[in-house]
Design an enzyme around this catalytic site. Structure first.
Site, PDB file in Angstrom:
ATOM      1  N   TRP A   5       0.820  -1.161   0.042  1.00 60.60           N
ATOM      2  CA  TRP A   5      -0.107  -0.084   0.022  1.00 60.60           C
ATOM      3  C   TRP A   5       0.616   1.503  -0.045  1.00 60.60           C
ATOM      4  CZ3 TRP A   5       0.058   4.158   3.064  1.00 60.60           C
ATOM      5  CH2 TRP A   5      -0.875   5.162   2.798  1.00 60.60           C
ATOM      6  N   ASN A   6       2.005   1.263   0.601  1.00 60.31           N
ATOM      7  CA  ASN A   6       2.898   2.299   0.682  1.00 60.31           C
ATOM      8  C   ASN A   6       3.790   2.342  -0.550  1.00 60.31           C
ATOM      9  OD1 ASN A   6       4.835   4.258   1.021  1.00 60.31           O
ATOM     10  ND2 ASN A   6       4.907   3.907   3.501  1.00 60.31           N
ATOM     11  N   ASP A   7       3.520   3.011  -1.565  1.00 62.49           N
ATOM     12  CA  ASP A   7       4.145   2.677  -2.868  1.00 62.49           C
ATOM     13  C   ASP A   7       5.387   3.374  -2.712  1.00 62.49           C
ATOM     14  OD1 ASP A   7       2.300   2.144  -4.910  1.00 62.49           O
ATOM     15  OD2 ASP A   7       1.333   4.151  -5.107  1.00 62.49           O
ATOM     16  N   CYS A   8       5.817   3.807  -1.717  1.00 58.01           N
ATOM     17  CA  CYS A   8       7.095   4.577  -1.443  1.00 58.01           C
ATOM     18  C   CYS A   8       8.074   3.738  -0.933  1.00 58.01           C
ATOM     19  CB  CYS A   8       7.006   5.810  -1.035  1.00 58.01           C
ATOM     20  SG  CYS A   8       6.083   7.082  -2.024  1.00 58.01           S
TER      21      CYS A   8
ATOM     22  N   ASN B  96       9.913   0.929  -1.295  1.00 57.43           N
ATOM     23  CA  ASN B  96      10.364   0.183  -2.553  1.00 57.43           C
ATOM     24  C   ASN B  96      11.532  -0.436  -2.231  1.00 57.43           C
ATOM     25  OD1 ASN B  96       9.967   3.395  -4.040  1.00 57.43           O
ATOM     26  ND2 ASN B  96       8.368   1.911  -4.097  1.00 57.43           N
TER      27      ASN B  96
END
Ligand code: BGC
Ligand code: NOJ
Length: 816
Positions: free
Chosen positions: A483-486, A488
């Protein structure tokens, strides 16, 4: 403290009282296929279905002044030139008001005794917008004045339009017939559609060339034709086609005149394209204008916009809620925002340009959670469309284009939370409607065209995918991000031009794991098991329970950090969001999802996790930061989360979306005082100083700069955020506690102890329930008695009547 506007709750409007708001304050027009965005100064643009591929009017993002293109009216009275919406001329007005309502915006400006009102809306099921204009002479003298309309057309493909001038400056074509300006760029070749800008009144001139109307060296604030007092009847050949009408008015003292402009998108369909060479067959366009040539038709179209919204909102109304912020959000604005997110996902707003992202897989699934009660049939279709973009191994295209409904290969896949959200949206749909037939719809898989795999197969594959793709701690692999696209963890990007979203430099030996996905898996498994029980498929439910139990013990064994849940394990197996980390010691998402998924029960951890959120992340009036302490340097192994300056976005900004899960968490513990306090901490209506908050006071922003930033309290990226759906779920289902369940409607409020009671009117599966909740003992949670149409019922579930009653009255009393 400057005041920029206030709520008019009775009309469901936000009234902006001065045009120079701290940022453009936006509204959406339309909810079928034609959409527009409109700010308090009439800024914004319109498109049909897809803001990238069918842009009707042009908009320049990142402009200076900000928000400089739109639906403009210029008034020339004597030597003074002004706009009722203040911009673009910014001539000082004697009075200004903008009312943003549901699906419409009404701007009224007054200068030297002349008042101009511009009401803009998109009628239901029409591919057009109307601007109803009323000009009033408020003086005791006869007045002569000229009104000009103005839009700048876009050559339909919005990215090409703003990047490929060597072509676009030579392709523009228009025709004019009466008051109607036809924008027909590329119509001779492959396009079978055009735009049309007409007026219900006789006009005194027009322009279709921007160079003629505005001038090459002038700006929209001093357009040549308006300064000169007349249009030149220009025809655009290439360059920049625009639509401008000139209307000369003579008004007696106190007199007013009303007319309307119609801006339409027209598809030619099977009709012959041309009457003769270079002259298009305009019959559809003429019909469109004819339908609105009478102002009565305009008024009745507007009345249907209002009626439609009242009807939509009537599914959930809570008129007597003691807190005014929660009341207006839940009754009006939160639902309006949910509609915008359902329609546009994250594609078109003041921050999303419409040429970047399509519809997001996880985003659109979550949007349904707050939308499904309004239009369950549209939610049903959306679930099937999204589901069909999933691949047969369980992975999902992260995004798809609404026009083609195909996954976007450029955005790729491999965000490992994606598949699980489909379970949540499907269960929400069935809880709302009781319609389990959706599960048998044969939607196939994106990589197996024509296959008959059903939606239920998709849900199973999503569970299997998560179980199959696990790492060294037996927790789910994160893939590109969760969910936290960041976050990575496989990106390892050293090149500034690489996208954090699509780059995965570490593809071999993928080990990075996500505790958030584990929590989401727990939640999704419980949903699916409950669904199987509703379907009376106990063996399947038990099978899903087993997976749940396995994941739960892994979470408890591997992910408890001592006082909260670890967030993830990186590509080297090192914890992220742990007391052992120097920065980023505690993250919000793993606390939220482990608690919502049912972890930490019976061992005190769930409560501890929420208390840790309170201790490290929460600030009253601001909300909860995403993590703590913010990253001060870039970490190759963590990715975009560390790219933001501290206190912004995912690097410890207050990311409203994930706050909502914590709100639900407190209601699970029966803490209604905290649930409401937290709810209000991010509620836009409750923001005290608009000069600090800056964003719209009526809709959620994705992010508020946190206490760790230099600009705490500043809201950014409003409108298109998953916060819309989730905060509606929080307020309607968990605080007010009227919650659809598979077998009926559950009454399970969790409110501040001092609330004496409230009423919810809820339409559910064809029955209108009027539910009066009273709280004589001043508790937060627990239904002591439930009386349904005079009969005492055990528990807190209202089972839909089987005798054809369509109105049911319910009295719920809270207490121990
Ligand atoms: C943002 C995220 C967003 C992602 C989507 C990132 O730059 O920080 O909030 O989800 O882009 O593309
Ligand atoms: C916004 C994106 O649209 C959403 O998908 C994502 O979950 C959040 N940002 C958090 O990164």
């Amino acid at each position: 403290m400057a005041i920029f506007g206030n709520f008019d709750d009775a009309s469901r409007e936000f009234v902006i009282s001065r045009p120079d708001t701290p940022l453009p304050w936006l509204n959406y027009l339309g909810q079928d296929e034609y959409f527009g965005m409109c700010t308090q100064t009439a800024g914004g643009y319109s498109f049909w279905r897809d803001a990238k591929l069918r842009r009707i009017t042009r908009y320049r993002y990142n402009n200076n002044p900000m928000d400089n293109d739109g639906r403009f009216l210029y008034v020339r009275s004597g030597k003074t030139v002004w706009n009722p919406g203040w911009k673009p001329t910014r001539t000082k007005l004697d009075a200004f008001e903008c009312r943003h309502g549901l699906g419409y915006t009404r701007i009224t400006g007054r200068k030297d005794g002349i008042e101009v009102e511009q009401l803009m809306f998109v009628p239901p099921n029409e591919n057009l917008e109307i601007w109803k204009v009323t000009v009033r002479n408020r003086t005791r003298k006869a007045r002569k004045l000229t009104v000009f309309s103005f839009v700048e057309f876009c050559s339909f493909e919005a990215l090409n339009d703003m990047t490929n001038y060597q072509r676009t400056y030579s392709i523009g074509e228009v025709e004019v017939e009466g008051s109607a300006i036809y924008h027909k760029t590329e119509y001779r070749e492959r396009r079978n559609h055009y735009a049309l800008f007409g007026c219900t009144r006789k006009i005194d001139g027009y322009d279709t060339s921007r160079d003629a109307f505005v001038g090459v060296h002038n700006g929209l604030h001093d357009p040549k034709a308006v300064l000169a007092g007349r249009c030149t009847n220009s025809h655009a050949h290439g360059w920049n086609p625009v639509g401008a009408h000139q209307i000369n008015l003579s008004l007696k003292p106190g007199e007013e005149e009303t007319f309307a402009f119609v801006l339409a998108y027209v598809e030619q369909g099977e009709l012959p394209k041309f009457d003769r060479p270079f002259v298009m067959n305009k019959s559809r366009g003429r019909e469109t204008l004819a339908r609105f040539s009478d102002l009565k038709a305009v008024d009745s179209a507007f009345a249907s916009v209002r009626r439609r919204w009242e009807e939509l909102l009537s599914t959930y109304q809570a008129p007597k809620v003691p807190n005014e912020h929660l009341r207006r959000m839940v009754n009006t604005w939160n639902q309006a925002q949910v509609m915008a997110t359902f329609n546009l996902s994250r594609s078109t707003s003041g921050y999303e340009t419409g040429i970047g992202r399509g519809m997001g897989f996880r985003d659109s699934n979550q949007d349904i959670l707050g939308f499904v009660h309004m239009l369950p049939d549209r939610a049903r279709q959306r679930i099937l469309d999204i589901g069909a973009t999933q691949l047969s191994d369980g992975t999902c295209y992260h995004q798809y284009q609404p026009l083609t409904k195909k996954g976007n290969a450029e955005a790729g896949s491999g965000f490992n939370d994606d598949p699980l959200w489909l379970i949540l949206s499907t269960c929400a749909y069935i809880r709302e409607t009781g319609d389990a037939t959706i599960l048998a719809e044969p939607i196939g898989f994106a990589d197996k065209p024509g296959s008959r795999d059903t939606l239920l197969d998709h849900l199973e594959i999503s569970i299997a995918y998560t179980m199959r793709n696990r790492g060294p701690h037996r927790l789910p692999l994160i893939g590109r991000a969760d969910w936290n696209d960041c976050l990575n963890l496989n990106c390892f990007s050293e090149q500034p031009n690489e996208s954090f979203q699509t780059t995965a430099n570490k593809t071999k030996g993928d080990v990075a794991e996500s505790v958030m996905i584990a929590g989401l898996f727990l939640y999704a498994s419980r949903d699916l098991a409950a669904l199987y029980r509703f379907l009376e498929r106990e063996a399947d439910a038990t099978r899903i329970d087993k997976g749940y139990a396995e994941m739960l013990s892994i979470v408890e064994d591997q992910a408890w950090d001592g006082a909260w849940y670890t967030r993830a394990f990186d590509a080297f197996g090192k914890p992220v969001g742990s007391k052992t980390c120097e920065e980023g010691k505690i993250f919000i998402e793993s606390q939220a999802w482990c608690v919502l998924g049912g972890a930490g029960q019976g061992n005190g951890r769930a409560r501890k996790a929420l208390e840790a959120v309170e201790k490290y992340l929460y600030k009253p009036d601001l909300g909860c930061a995403l993590q703590y302490p913010p990253y001060s340097t870039y970490h190759l192994e963590l990715g975009e989360v560390t790219s933001y300056p501290p206190g912004y976005k995912e690097n410890a900004g207050v990311f409203s979306h994930n706050n909502t899960w914590i709100h639900i968490g407190w209601t699970l513990f029966g803490d209604g005082d905290r649930a409401l306090a937290y709810y209000l901490s991010i509620c836009p209506s409750a923001k005290k100083d608009h000069s600090v908050y800056r964003s719209e006071p009526y809709v959620y922003a994705q992010m508020t700069a946190s206490q760790f930033s230099p600009t705490p309290g500043e809201g950014k990226n409003s409108w298109l955020t998953g916060t819309a759906a989730w905060s509606f779920v929080v307020a309607s289902q968990h605080i007010l506690g009227i919650r659809p369940d598979f077998d009926g409607l559950r009454v399970d409020p969790c409110v501040p102890r001092k609330w004496k009671g409230f009423t919810v009117v809820r339409k559910f599966r064809g029955v209108t329930y009027t539910i009066e909740v009273s709280n004589p003992k001043g508790v937060s949670k627990g239904v002591r008695s439930l009386v349904v149409d005079g009969l005492r019922v055990a528990g807190n579930l209202i089972i839909p009547p089987s005798d054809g009653r369509t109105a049911v009255s319910v009295k719920a009393t809270l207490g121990a």
